[in-house]
Write a protein that holds these residues in place. Structure first.
Motif, PDB file in Angstrom:
ATOM      1  N   VAL A   3      19.357  82.646 -12.216  1.00 37.63           N
ATOM      2  CA  VAL A   3      20.518  82.489 -13.014  1.00 37.63           C
ATOM      3  C   VAL A   3      20.319  82.497 -14.568  1.00 37.63           C
ATOM      4  N   ARG A   4      19.416  82.395 -14.874  1.00 36.61           N
ATOM      5  CA  ARG A   4      18.862  82.745 -16.492  1.00 36.61           C
ATOM      6  C   ARG A   4      18.759  84.095 -16.801  1.00 36.61           C
ATOM      7  N   THR A   5      18.034  84.775 -15.742  1.00 41.65           N
ATOM      8  CA  THR A   5      17.820  86.223 -15.986  1.00 41.65           C
ATOM      9  C   THR A   5      19.007  86.990 -15.707  1.00 41.65           C
ATOM     10  N   THR A   6      19.929  86.850 -14.799  1.00 43.28           N
ATOM     11  CA  THR A   6      21.074  87.641 -14.556  1.00 43.28           C
ATOM     12  C   THR A   6      22.404  87.531 -15.590  1.00 43.28           C
ATOM     13  N   THR A   7      22.254  86.443 -16.110  1.00 44.29           N
ATOM     14  CA  THR A   7      23.357  85.821 -17.104  1.00 44.29           C
ATOM     15  C   THR A   7      23.180  85.886 -18.412  1.00 44.29           C
ATOM     16  N   LEU A   8      21.715  85.724 -18.685  1.00 44.40           N
ATOM     17  CA  LEU A   8      21.274  85.681 -20.277  1.00 44.40           C
ATOM     18  C   LEU A   8      20.323  86.754 -20.444  1.00 44.40           C
ATOM     19  N   GLY A   9      19.794  87.361 -19.515  1.00 43.87           N
ATOM     20  CA  GLY A   9      18.723  88.389 -19.970  1.00 43.87           C
ATOM     21  C   GLY A   9      17.498  87.729 -20.534  1.00 43.87           C
ATOM     22  N   GLU A  10      17.001  88.327 -21.484  1.00 42.52           N
ATOM     23  CA  GLU A  10      15.802  87.806 -22.307  1.00 42.52           C
ATOM     24  C   GLU A  10      16.359  86.958 -23.623  1.00 42.52           C
ATOM     25  N   LEU A  11      17.575  86.604 -23.739  1.00 43.08           N
ATOM     26  CA  LEU A  11      18.121  85.862 -24.915  1.00 43.08           C
ATOM     27  C   LEU A  11      17.355  84.361 -24.499  1.00 43.08           C
ATOM     28  N   ASP A  12      16.975  83.727 -25.813  1.00 44.09           N
ATOM     29  CA  ASP A  12      16.434  82.497 -25.666  1.00 44.09           C
ATOM     30  C   ASP A  12      17.528  81.622 -25.673  1.00 44.09           C
ATOM     31  N   PRO A  13      17.569  80.924 -24.334  1.00 33.39           N
ATOM     32  CA  PRO A  13      18.755  79.906 -23.578  1.00 33.39           C
ATOM     33  C   PRO A  13      18.684  78.846 -24.608  1.00 33.39           C
ATOM     34  N   VAL A  14      17.575  78.071 -25.310  1.00 37.16           N
ATOM     35  CA  VAL A  14      17.876  76.893 -26.306  1.00 37.16           C
ATOM     36  C   VAL A  14      18.689  77.485 -27.518  1.00 37.16           C
ATOM     37  N   ALA A  15      18.286  78.555 -27.991  1.00 36.75           N
ATOM     38  CA  ALA A  15      19.188  79.139 -29.109  1.00 36.75           C
ATOM     39  C   ALA A  15      20.469  79.312 -28.850  1.00 36.75           C
ATOM     40  N   VAL A  16      20.813  79.812 -27.583  1.00 38.80           N
ATOM     41  CA  VAL A  16      22.305  80.205 -27.216  1.00 38.80           C
ATOM     42  C   VAL A  16      23.100  78.827 -27.052  1.00 38.80           C
ATOM     43  N   ALA A  17      22.087  77.767 -26.337  1.00 30.14           N
ATOM     44  CA  ALA A  17      22.886  76.594 -26.008  1.00 30.14           C
ATOM     45  C   ALA A  17      23.175  75.631 -27.141  1.00 30.14           C
ATOM     46  N   VAL A  18      22.432  75.906 -28.148  1.00 25.14           N
ATOM     47  CA  VAL A  18      22.976  75.139 -29.465  1.00 25.14           C
ATOM     48  C   VAL A  18      24.099  75.350 -30.053  1.00 25.14           C
ATOM     49  N   LEU A  19      24.594  76.437 -29.921  1.00 29.58           N
ATOM     50  CA  LEU A  19      26.031  76.986 -30.202  1.00 29.58           C
ATOM     51  C   LEU A  19      26.722  76.899 -29.182  1.00 29.58           C
ATOM     52  N   ASP A  20      26.685  77.182 -27.889  1.00 29.48           N
ATOM     53  CA  ASP A  20      27.759  77.321 -26.599  1.00 29.48           C
ATOM     54  C   ASP A  20      27.925  76.056 -26.188  1.00 29.48           C
ATOM     55  N   VAL A  21      27.145  74.994 -26.186  1.00 25.79           N
ATOM     56  CA  VAL A  21      27.375  73.724 -25.427  1.00 25.79           C
ATOM     57  C   VAL A  21      28.460  73.040 -26.328  1.00 25.79           C
ATOM     58  N   PRO A  22      28.271  73.035 -27.673  1.00 27.08           N
ATOM     59  CA  PRO A  22      29.568  72.424 -28.482  1.00 27.08           C
ATOM     60  C   PRO A  22      30.686  73.118 -28.502  1.00 27.08           C
ATOM     61  N   LEU A  23      30.741  74.503 -28.676  1.00 21.90           N
ATOM     62  CA  LEU A  23      31.748  75.299 -28.704  1.00 21.90           C
ATOM     63  C   LEU A  23      32.683  75.802 -27.637  1.00 21.90           C
ATOM     64  N   PHE A  24      31.673  75.863 -26.464  1.00 20.50           N
ATOM     65  CA  PHE A  24      32.335  75.991 -25.388  1.00 20.50           C
ATOM     66  C   PHE A  24      32.510  75.045 -24.298  1.00 20.50           C
ATOM     67  N   VAL A  25      31.556  74.316 -23.925  1.00 25.09           N
ATOM     68  CA  VAL A  25      31.265  72.911 -22.931  1.00 25.09           C
ATOM     69  C   VAL A  25      32.324  71.899 -23.641  1.00 25.09           C
ATOM     70  N   VAL A  26      31.618  71.627 -24.690  1.00 21.50           N
ATOM     71  CA  VAL A  26      32.621  70.290 -25.420  1.00 21.50           C
ATOM     72  C   VAL A  26      33.823  70.537 -25.726  1.00 21.50           C
ATOM     73  N   ALA A  27      33.931  71.647 -26.459  1.00 21.06           N
ATOM     74  CA  ALA A  27      35.531  72.105 -26.833  1.00 21.06           C
ATOM     75  C   ALA A  27      36.255  72.112 -25.846  1.00 21.06           C
ATOM     76  N   SER A  28      36.065  72.707 -24.642  1.00 22.81           N
ATOM     77  CA  SER A  28      36.691  72.942 -23.205  1.00 22.81           C
ATOM     78  C   SER A  28      37.048  71.266 -22.885  1.00 22.81           C
ATOM     79  N   ALA A  29      36.104  70.494 -22.806  1.00 20.17           N
ATOM     80  CA  ALA A  29      36.223  69.174 -22.542  1.00 20.17           C
ATOM     81  C   ALA A  29      37.110  68.328 -23.362  1.00 20.17           C
TER      82      ALA A  29
END
Length: 321
Positions: free
Chosen positions: A43-69
């Motif tokens: 899942v990580r490789t096919t959707t994020l490639g070699e991007l650092d998941p932690v660095a992406v999650a720091v922004l995506d979790v609040p701005l995508f997951v939490v904001a949607s909720a």
């Protein structure tokens, strides 16, 4: 439901409720995806490639997951801000991830998921803010409904129709599919298809093109106008393929797109054609039919009752002029 060309949800489905339900689903899906990113390597490789998941999650979790909720549960005014935040972030991520995938050939499936999320989020935020999706915004320039100038010669209408066919077929059936196919290969999203699928594609393209040309000829000769929305016929056309089905040109265009996808062995081009059919059916057709009612009144209403939109009649109705 359709009223004067404006599209709204059926009774019993309040726009805000539908939008909130979507954002709740998006929050759950986003949370589940992040769980997959950190626990399932594929899942990580096919959707994020070699991007650092932690660095992406720091922004995506609040701005995508939490904001949607939050868009799903907050009072309406605050929910609109949360939905706008989630949607703006989704669009930005889609562009950035598509750029990354195009440069590196990685994370292609992540781009596909984000494109779907972007389209759905934009629709949901419109429902939350406006109470409807403003599909009339699509009807601008050459897509704005206007009757052809009376008194033009049939030859002028034929020339205009031929030019339209060259431009629109060239753009929607050649240029865009070639770009989509190139991105499909670049993003490593090519799926194996049976060897004979290209032959099927040729047959579909030829048959659909013949239907499209027949439809255009009937509209041009019988309608004193062209198929282009900005130069629509001055007479209701009940001739040629219009005696069997109400929208033969749309049917032909969708089939052409699918046929081109098959010919190119591209599932993304097929999806592009089918997505175009949804846009036409739910965003363009209601406005077109409302315009036809205004122009032809009971004559068009009787025709619409007799001839279905998508499924051809076995026996033709009416007769050509």
């Amino acid at each position: 439901m359709i009223a004067d060309g404006r599209v709204s949800l059926p009774r019993g489905f309040p726009a805000a409720t539908v939008a909130r339900a979507y954002f709740a689903l998006q929050a759950l899906a986003g949370g589940a995806w992040w769980v997959g990113v950190f626990t399932v390597p594929v899942v990580r490789t096919t959707t994020l490639g070699e991007l650092d998941p932690v660095a992406v999650a720091v922004l995506d979790v609040p701005l995508f997951v939490v904001a949607s909720a939050l868009a799903a549960v907050l009072p309406l005014r605050a929910a609109r801000w949360a939905a706008g935040t989630a949607t703006a972030w989704t669009l930005a991520v889609t562009v950035l991830l598509a750029t990354y995938a195009t440069v590196t050939t990685l994370a292609g499936w992540g781009v596909v998921l984000m494109i779907a999320a972007s389209v759905a989020s934009v629709g949901a935020v419109f429902l939350l803010v406006l109470g409807r999706v403003p599909t009339e915004w699509l009807l601008v320039g050459p897509f704005a409904f206007r009757r052809a100038r009376p008194g033009r010669s049939p030859l002028a209408h034929v020339a205009a129709t031929a030019a339209q066919i060259v431009v629109f077929w060239g753009l929607f059936l050649v240029v865009l599919p070639v770009i989509i196919r190139a991105l499909e290969e670049r993003w490593r999203l090519v799926l194996p298809l049976p060897a004979a699928v290209d032959v099927v594609g040729i047959v579909v393209v030829v048959a659909a093109s013949a239907l499209g040309l027949w439809s255009a000829a009937a509209m041009t000769v019988e309608g004193d106008g062209t198929p282009l929305p900005s130069a629509m016929p001055n007479r209701l056309v009940v001739a040629g393929p219009y005696r069997f089905v109400r929208n033969p040109m749309a049917l032909a265009g969708i089939a052409q797109g699918v046929g081109v996808g098959l010919l190119m062995s591209s599932w993304m081009v097929v999806v592009y054609a089918l997505a175009g059919s949804l846009v036409w059916n739910y965003a363009i057709r209601p406005h077109e039919e409302a315009d036809l009612v205004r122009a032809f009144g009971d004559e068009y209403r009787a025709y619409a009752r007799a001839v279905r939109c998508w499924i051809p009649r076995l026996r033709p109705v009416g007769s050509g002029r």
